[in-house]
Design an enzyme around this catalytic site. Sequence first.
Site, PDB file in Angstrom:
ATOM      1  N   ASP A   8       0.878  -1.165   0.000  1.00 39.70           N
ATOM      2  CA  ASP A   8       0.000   0.000   0.000  1.00 39.70           C
ATOM      3  C   ASP A   8       0.923   1.224   0.000  1.00 39.70           C
ATOM      4  O   ASP A   8       2.120   1.126   0.331  1.00 39.70           O
ATOM      5  CB  ASP A   8      -0.940  -0.009   1.214  1.00 39.70           C
ATOM      6  CG  ASP A   8      -2.123   0.942   1.001  1.00 39.70           C
ATOM      7  OD1 ASP A   8      -2.065   1.788   0.074  1.00 39.70           O
ATOM      8  OD2 ASP A   8      -3.106   0.853   1.757  1.00 39.70           O
TER       9      ASP A   8
HETATM   10  C1  BGC Z   1      -4.929   3.414   0.157  1.00 38.67           C
HETATM   11  C2  BGC Z   1      -5.040   2.445  -1.006  1.00 38.67           C
HETATM   12  C3  BGC Z   1      -4.808   3.176  -2.291  1.00 38.67           C
HETATM   13  C4  BGC Z   1      -3.458   3.867  -2.249  1.00 38.67           C
HETATM   14  C5  BGC Z   1      -3.136   4.651  -3.491  1.00 38.67           C
HETATM   15  C6  BGC Z   1      -3.638   4.215   0.110  1.00 38.67           C
HETATM   16  O1  BGC Z   1      -3.660   5.223   1.072  1.00 38.67           O
HETATM   17  O2  BGC Z   1      -4.981   2.696   1.367  1.00 38.67           O
HETATM   18  O3  BGC Z   1      -6.288   1.833  -1.003  1.00 38.67           O
HETATM   19  O4  BGC Z   1      -4.894   2.295  -3.369  1.00 38.67           O
HETATM   20  O5  BGC Z   1      -3.452   4.783  -1.160  1.00 38.67           O
HETATM   21  O6  BGC Z   1      -3.926   5.777  -3.590  1.00 38.67           O
END
Ligand code: BGC
Length: 755
Positions: A233
């Site tokens: 993530d």
């Molecule tokens: C979120 C993800 C997301 C990623 C990219 C993170 O903060 O938890 O779900 O895909 O950011 O935006």
Amino acid sequence: MRDKIDVLSVLAALTLEEKAGLLSGQGAWETAAVERLGIGSVTLTDGPHGVRKHDPDAEHFSFTASLPATCFPTAAALGSSWDVELLAEIGAALGDEARAAGVGVLLGPGVNIKRSPLCGRNFEYLSEDPVLTGRLGAALVRGVQSRGVGASVKHFAANNQETDRMRIDVRADERTLREIYLAAFERIVTEARPWTVMASYNKINGGYAGENRWLLTEVLREQWGFDGLVVSDWGAVSDPVAAVAAGLDLEMPTTNGASAGRLVQAVRDGRLDEAVLDRAVTRLLTLLDQVTGAPAPAAPVDVERHHALARRVAAESAVLLKNQDAILPLDPCAHMHVAVIGEFARTPRFQGAGSSQVTPSRVDNAWDALTAAAGEHLRMTFVPGFVLSGEQKEDLLDEAVRAAAAADVAVVFLGLPEGEESEGFDREHLDLPQVQLRLLEAVARANPNVVVVLANGGAVRVTTWERHARAILEGWLAGQAGGGAIADLLFGLANPCGRLAETVPLRLQDTPCHLDFPGSAGTVSYGERIYVGYRYYDAKDMPVGYPFGHGLSYTTFAYSDLDATVEGEGEDVVVRVRLTVANTGPVPGKEVVQVYLGDAESSVDRPVRELKAFAKVELAPGGSAPVEFALTARDLSFYSTVHGRWVLESGDFEVAVGASSRDLRLTATVAVTAPPLRHPLDWHSTVGDWLAHPDAGPRLREVLSAAEGSAVASDPAILRMVESLPLNRLVQMSQGHLDFSDLAEFVDSPAARQA
Ligand code: BGC
């Protein structure tokens, strides 16, 4: 079509620095390129319900600075559709839009289990149930990937809250993880073969998910056979060396070379085997090959078609919670006056905040759609009733009361304010804003014919106000075409067929993890174990607001002819469940037939019933259809931490079929045969465990009977008392009547140690 990437020769040509450099991003949304070797990059973007491609002309990053795309209904809505085919269709549309935007990997679906209704991100997740989540998630992945775009199943794993989300340590036992929090990922990985999985921010039992070898390598790859890429993530990696060693392949976003430097150093110091680095690079190059090798889109994106799809899906996902006196549907041609009340009718809330936020290609509101669909005799009035900021405006309330009093029916649009549910923080309560509840009460006093339409991503409490509404239509955060869908449903142009994918509790204090959410001091204990959602309310036989699986229709359905038969045994067992469902009402409609299973006799505690299968069946009035399901050994099994595997036990199982977890129409009992479950035994096992052992039990009984002066075997009361003693303690305390050597022959035998 371009040539395939020869992964092995590219790998051989890369320097150590280049390899390490490939394992973290280039900028926010792309993988690193190696120009020298003609290695391009893959673009990854959010998100689960629409393509959020960053606008290159935007000066600064913001969640709203993205190019227009279709904003489909959020996962909270999709989950309530219980429609596998529909999810595949949405996935394909998302894939088409992603591909047209040059996106190689779409960061979704979000398949975390809704552990608490307070999770701020529940609108991005499908359900409280792993079977429903897994089947819908797998369909979505299949749809996206059918268009040559990779999905990224997230957030792996046990990412069930936003509070302290980047550090929180989830303490959960393995059975709970396997049966509840990993099961949907497992189904998606094994059935839909996603190109990527996203490792979550949180820790699990002490270490970060992205640095957890058990999770990323043993479970995901070795046990489930995942052969794709694990991406972190965004910003989840704390120690890049530990992460790569555990099985993470790609860190996102860029760290401006910092992580690459640490990986290179670790290889040079001998702390990280270069072969481990090579493995991750191989997966990255394979992903690049999959993305660049996908055939070009057959046709440009049809924005209108996608909008129409979004409208259809929003209608399929709305849940009719209540419909007293069949107040719905409203007749669009009636000589009637309808007051439409609530700012949400004009300014819809249709998606949640954070990384999934899409810039919609257009937005329909319910007021416009309702007036467009209303016949010439229907008089329609709109009054806002409240302002979105939540400020109390007495004049708006008075105006709404006057409008309601003058109308035949008042349709009141209520919902959660935008600021109350978002990525990054959790909700604090389950209630609608006070200003809206005051409005509703005043409107209902002026006119009892009230229909409430809800817009919210997470469940809201209904008990405090539902007496003021004859009908409640839960619309969720329904995407850019939600307004049209609501009009279709209110006027009966579409028949509600959504079912709750999560329980609506009576109150927050009733929720399964109330005492353990969101944890404290960096730790959250999943003390409710496998009893999540309806599993908890059923185990405690508690009343709920609306049960899991509930949803009404403008028609009625009858269930008959349940037949449950067992074929085979053990791992090959199949329980065939057959029944007939009939539409006994006046209009066409869809019923969601749900199959629940309970294990009447088990060596471990098990939920009263668990959803194992479902089917959405469309029927004309008077029509009926046979429905058939096949339950497998896995459906009947629990995860045994003693044996380290899924275990099926012989005995009776109850099959219940119905329209919700609390509206079970037919039940049958089936007897299943499986090999006896052996527990590995040793000196610390209890006398009771030993006596239950098929070979050693009788032997122990003999030894006990032969022991001079011991009444253990002959006196049932004494035997019952000593059953809980570990065997070695029995010997120690037998005052010489028993000797370790008397028992060693079978305690130390291989048969005893075998599980
Ligand atoms: C979120 C993800 C997301 C990623 C990219 C993170 O903060 O938890 O779900 O895909 O950011 O935006």
